[in-house]
Scaffold this active site. Structure first.
Site, PDB file in Angstrom:
ATOM      1  CB  CYS A   1      -0.900   0.002   1.236  1.00  0.00           C
ATOM      2  SG  CYS A   1      -1.825  -1.524   1.453  1.00  0.00           S
TER       3      CYS A   1
ATOM      4  NE  ARG B   1      -7.462  -3.314   2.620  1.00  0.00           N
ATOM      5  CZ  ARG B   1      -8.523  -4.102   2.452  1.00  0.00           C
ATOM      6  NH1 ARG B   1      -9.630  -3.593   1.966  1.00  0.00           N
ATOM      7  NH2 ARG B   1      -8.465  -5.377   2.748  1.00  0.00           N
ATOM      8  CG  LEU B   2      -2.735  -3.627  -3.916  1.00  0.00           C
ATOM      9  CD1 LEU B   2      -3.756  -3.424  -5.034  1.00  0.00           C
ATOM     10  CD2 LEU B   2      -1.331  -3.751  -4.487  1.00  0.00           C
TER      11      LEU B   2
ATOM     12  CB  THR C   1      22.024   0.898 -13.880  1.00  0.00           C
ATOM     13  OG1 THR C   1      21.764  -0.460 -14.206  1.00  0.00           O
ATOM     14  CG2 THR C   1      21.955   1.074 -12.382  1.00  0.00           C
TER      15      THR C   1
END
Length: 638
Positions: free
Chosen positions: A50, A104-105, A377
């Site tokens: 999240c 939130r995930l 990179t």
């Protein structure tokens, strides 16, 4: 239907279902594999990759602070598109206020686990990013210690509440955790706030100081840089509080012997021990109630992760649907070819995708904004990964396993061919791990989280590191050259290759198990790096580059490609404070500055590409020089 568009590091995907189901999902992807130990078996827990954000000691009125909190937190909503939570509190002096936000995930049990989480008495509030794999074990341990806590949600991060009750804001509290995490905790009864970050900095975290004396903390710099006169990356493996003996200081909590001791480790190499430790690390991360997958570039690291995941799933049930794999690269790239070989061997349903040089170039500015870096990179490698992440999310995927960290643990970069002795090898690996949060962890986490996808990295598991980093470094060193007998020769990451070289039950085909190291920015196609250099040569004039030190006195770019990235970064994140969050210094094939002394040729070949180290099969020729040079008017006249 999947359409052939994009792609990036080959990716094996599986849709997971509740562990008890063991049945094909309606999406025709693979169901979720069970973890093997009782303490780690899946249940209704909520793992979360999240965005977290907090402000402490703000001079704003509480109502104004809430608006400000929401505005700042919205900058990282891509990390948690499923729900938002905000809380504000008056400080004990009644003249300041605090606020905590959570984007939130949800990965496990998406129906519950909204944050911030609050203790039963309402005094302790916590917002966390990441996941804690051993939360069930911790609940059991706490019960034996007299803390009989009944969880109110399925969130694995809720265990932070009883841990804080038992241990307080101490290194002991955080050292109990196994996982990837950063968290903000506030105790209203004491007006105390606590901030901590995981052992390797797998999850990103920044801290800053505002003009009014407020402390800002957020998962990404974009949430706070406009409001802070000073900011920095929150150091991995540390805890910070406004109270106690070390108030206002970053206190280290991750102090294993391999990290702190100066003497070289002496543990002899044991293939079985290493193999079992890594298998446990991969399986530990295979829990999810949402679609998930495995990044598969066709190199050793991601191929081993995919192989272990695939084998474990097949052993759990023969009824699992076929595992899907996806690869990305330029047409005909080394990674695309190798990934197909791995996919064919593991029996996955493979979907190779390509991106064009133009599509990659178009994404560079967005990548710099997302990653908050100008490191050459990192940008080279992140662009195809960023493009891939968008495709992954479009398919409904929310979590992936990835192979970051192996090269730092086992000296896998090609410049390690020039390492002179075990002491240098161990010191370089330790320093590489210490800096990983500014490079590969940052790349992997932010490129994926830009589209709401959680990456998990088994090679950086704390328990696996305890095994791998205590091996005598002489056992890890590369042994090559005409003077080395053939039977004694060892290529990069020999220790891992040998551990999984089991002819009686092979994990991978030999041509993959013993494939030469390819850095991701090279593996997606050698033309990718060359095209980025060509673009910079066109856009950055000699006059601009000649004045690089005047425009960028800190971390002055030494190539036009670096100048171009720095120029974009400064437009997005102006000021010295932002610039100083990005590391600098000479590097060859991703080395630290220490390794530049290992070989005389490195001085003029300091480019992050693996082809610069002089040992790659497609190495740059002997005329290659990394730094761009400008022919001055005086030189022409002379």
């Amino acid at each position: 239907m999947l359409r052939k568009f994009l792609s990036a590091a080959a990716l094996a995907l599986a849709i997971s279902t509740p562990a008890s189901a063991f049945a094909p999902s309606h999406n025709n992807f693979a169901a979720n594999p069970l973890r093997t130990t009782k303490a780690e078996s899946p249940s209704s827990s909520t793992a979360l990759e999240c965005g977290i954000f907090g402000i402490f000691g703000s001079a704003k009125e509480e109502t104004d602070l809430r608006s400000h909190l929401i505005q700042c937190s919205s900058e990282i909503r891509h990390r948690g598109p499923d729900w938002s939570g905000y809380m504000t509190f008056p400080a004990s002096d009644d003249t300041h206020a605090h606020g905590i936000a959570h984007e939130r995930l949800a990965i496990m049990d998406p129906e519950s686990g909204a944050q911030p989480l609050v203790s039963a008495d309402g005094n302790v509030i916590v917002a966390a990013n990441g996941e804690i794999y051993n939360y069930k074990e911790l609940y059991a341990d706490l019960k034996e210690l007299g803390v009989d806590y009944t969880p109110k949600t399925g969130s694995d991060c809720e265990v932070l509440l009883p841990l804080f009750e038992k241990y307080g804001p101490t290194p002991d509290m955080v050292n109990k955790l196994r996982g990837m995490f950063s968290f903000i905790l506030y105790d209203k009864s004491k007006d105390q706030y606590v901030i901590a970050r995981d052992h390797m900095g797998i999850t990103p975290l920044y801290i800053g100081w505002g003009d009014d004396g407020a402390i800002y903390v957020g998962s990404e710099m974009k949430s706070l840089h406009e409001h802070c006169n000073r900011l920095q990356q929150f150091p991995p493996g540390h805890i910070y509080s406004n109270m106690g003996d070390n108030a206002g200081e970053f206190v280290p909590w991750f102090l294993p012997e391999w990290k702190t001791q100066t003497a070289l480790p002496t543990e002899k190499y044991q293939a079985d021990l290493l193999r079992h430790a890594f298998e446990k690390s991969v399986i530990r991360r295979m829990m999810s109630d949402v679609p998930w997958g495995v990044l598969l570039s066709g190199g050793l690291d991601s191929s081993l992760v995919a192989s272990i995941a695939s084998r474990h799933m097949q052993r759990q049930s023969k009824d699992f649907p076929q595992l899907h794999s996806f690869s990305v690269g330029l047409e005909g790239s080394p990674d695309l070819q190798a990934a197909k070989k791995v996919a064919d061997y593991l029996g996955t349903k493979h979907h190779p995708y390509t991106y064009t040089l133009e599509e990659g170039a178009d994404a560079v500015r967005a990548v710099i904004k997302t990653l908050e870096t100008y490191d050459v990179t990192t940008i080279r490698a992140s662009t195809p990964m960023y493009l891939m992440a968008r495709k992954i999310k479009a398919m409904g995927i929310k979590m992936v396993l990835s192979g970051e960290g192996a090269d730092e643990v086992f000296g896998g970069y090609l410049y390690f061919h020039k390492c002179p002795n075990g002491q240098e090898f161990q010191d370089e690996c330790k320093d590489k791990l210490d800096r990983l949060h500014m490079y590969d962890c940052l790349r992997c986490n932010k490129a994926m989280s830009a589209w709401g996808v959680e990456p998990r990295v088994p090679f950086l598991d704390a328990d696996f590191l305890e095994v791998a980093m205590n091996i005598d470094p002489e056992e890890k060193m590369i042994r090559a050259g005409a003077d080395i007998p053939k039977e004694d020769r060892r290529i990069e990451k020999w220790a891992m290759r040998k551990a999984f070289d089991t002819p009686e039950d092979p994990y991978l085909p030999d041509e993959i198990l013993w494939r030469q190291k390819e850095q991701f920015s090279d593996g997606v196609g050698y033309g990718w790096v060359d095209s980025l250099k060509d673009i910079a040569a066109r856009e950055i004039s000699d006059q601009m580059f000649a004045n690089a030190a005047n425009r960028f006195p800190y971390n002055t770019p030494t190539t036009k490609e670096g100048y171009r990235y720095r120029m974009i970064f400064e437009e997005l994140y102006p000021g010295q404070a932002c610039a100083e969050t990005v590391p600098g210094g000479k590097s060859i094939a991703c080395s630290t500055e220490r390794a530049m002394a290992w070989d005389e040729s490195f001085a003029s070949r300091a480019d992050p590409s693996g082809r610069a180290a002089g040992v790659h099969d497609a190495t740059y020729d002997e005329t290659f020089e990394a730094d761009d040079k400008v022919v001055t008017r005086e030189a022409v006249v002379a």
